[in-house]
Design an enzyme around this catalytic site. Sequence first.
Site, mmCIF file in Angstrom:
data_model
loop_
_atom_site.group_PDB
_atom_site.id
_atom_site.type_symbol
_atom_site.label_atom_id
_atom_site.label_comp_id
_atom_site.label_asym_id
_atom_site.label_seq_id
_atom_site.Cartn_x
_atom_site.Cartn_y
_atom_site.Cartn_z
ATOM 1 N N LYS A 16 0.838 -1.189 0.000
ATOM 2 C CA LYS A 16 0.000 0.000 0.000
ATOM 3 C C LYS A 16 0.879 1.247 0.000
ATOM 4 O O LYS A 16 1.945 1.266 0.615
ATOM 5 C CB LYS A 16 -0.898 0.017 1.244
ATOM 6 C CG LYS A 16 -1.947 -1.067 1.295
ATOM 7 C CD LYS A 16 -2.757 -0.976 2.578
ATOM 8 C CE LYS A 16 -3.771 -2.086 2.682
ATOM 9 N NZ LYS A 16 -4.873 -1.935 1.729
ATOM 10 N N ARG A 48 -10.342 -11.574 0.377
ATOM 11 C CA ARG A 48 -11.178 -12.557 -0.319
ATOM 12 C C ARG A 48 -10.535 -13.942 -0.314
ATOM 13 O O ARG A 48 -11.232 -14.957 -0.398
ATOM 14 C CB ARG A 48 -11.480 -12.080 -1.736
ATOM 15 C CG ARG A 48 -10.278 -11.947 -2.643
ATOM 16 C CD ARG A 48 -10.545 -11.069 -3.852
ATOM 17 N NE ARG A 48 -10.695 -9.667 -3.464
ATOM 18 C CZ ARG A 48 -10.985 -8.691 -4.321
ATOM 19 N NH1 ARG A 48 -11.159 -8.966 -5.613
ATOM 20 N NH2 ARG A 48 -11.104 -7.451 -3.896
#
Length: 508
Positions: free
Chosen positions: A282, A356
Amino acid sequence: MTALTLSTAAAPGLRADAIVIGVAKGAKGPVVAPGAEAVDKAYDGKLAGVLETLGASGAEGELTKLPAPSGFKAPLVLAVGLGAVPEKDADYDTEALRRAAGVAARALSGTKKAAFALPLTDAADAGAIGEGALLGAYSFDAYKENGKDPKAKNGKAPLAEVTLLGGKPRDKAYKAAIERAAAVSEELNRARDLINTPPNDLNPEAFAAVAQTAAKEHGIKVQVLDVKALEKGGYGGILGVGAGSAAGPRLVKLSYTSSKAKKHLAFVGKGITYDSGGISLKPAGHNETMKCDMSGAATVFAAVVAAARLGLEVNVTGWLALAENMPSGSATRPGDVLRMYSGKTVEVLNTDAEGRLVLADALWAASQEKPDAIVDVATLTGAMVLALGNRTFGIMGNDDAFRSAVHEAAEEVGEPAWPMPLPEHLRKGMDSPTADIANMGERMGGGLVAGLFLREFVGEGITWAHLDIAGPAFNEGGPFGYTPKGGTGSAVRTLVRLAELTAAGDLG
């Protein structure tokens, strides 16, 4: 934890530090709400005018302090805005009462006891006011200097005791309402504590230990799969996400069972105790609050414990998919292929789409028990924040009726949510030339793409809903209503309500 009691005592004679009353916004100025009759009488029926002189309008969340009238044992009256006056013959909305109680409780930090004389027409109102007060009084001070000192919150302790005036202490419905409020609020606040705990103290192993302790306390069966067990079981998604961290991943299963249960719910929570993005790191400015990426697991944990404390006649299984997503020489790389617990292979195109992956393994594990429904909860996508903002979570699912039921439950308990579609045309974007599916698809509609990915790992014929709480899970702004700055415990109350409705046979 703030204590919560009911009382039939009259406001003037009650020993307390403050009397909390409601004021609504009328067409011609502030209107004193029901519950404050004794205070209004002591002001010769001119309390509304006094409040207006002090600048009060009755707007939601507005606070006005004034000295208590002569003869009152409490020195202070705190008027809290309820918003618009209800239409004729209508009662005040329970969520308005919940928010007002939260605002008042937060404003009264540093006091020992407050009497809440807000509009209270039935047990549901008592529960809402109690819940709002307990949630509004929350503070997280464990890491501040002298953090164990009750005066650590800006030099003030949280409000210690809330007494609801107009309640009926001997009435079963009222007693049940405040007992429920206490159980749900205490577990929701425990979820907030977990979310706010820094990642150097809350890694997957530490989270699992907290769950084990709570499970033992409340008669919940717990199973913890460590790295060796995950490897033996073939949980490639959870292992792949946790591969770059020195703190190994865990899968925690919490099982609450009732001898009278006719239905079984499974709740699955994303528990990324810190999300750096992995190799797909990030950028600066996006890492600082990533301790909150385990909010889904905290929500599921709290909901299962609350269900146990309430003795709900439904079986509830919670699955906490715990991992730390870090970059290192052993981390999963973009382009790697993981073999999931279901047997499907996933090409990892972006290691920051990690939630996920852990959820996929946990969803398949939950599916093997053939529950009547599965609900997963996750801070899954920034796309959902862009779509719905910071206070509303999205709901997707494979059954429109169940998705609607989840939405109704959320709205009933005061958690803003919105049903979202799963457009079939977006599935093609996750086709992979190498594996069965890729973990990324089209950029536009990314929150929906994530939902479609998760759907692939739900067992055939099982009703499923997905809650993307990326927006409301962590409040970076100022507190509002009963919502504090930091971890919020978003969706805990929705899951508890779903369990209650299922136990009552009202959820299909």
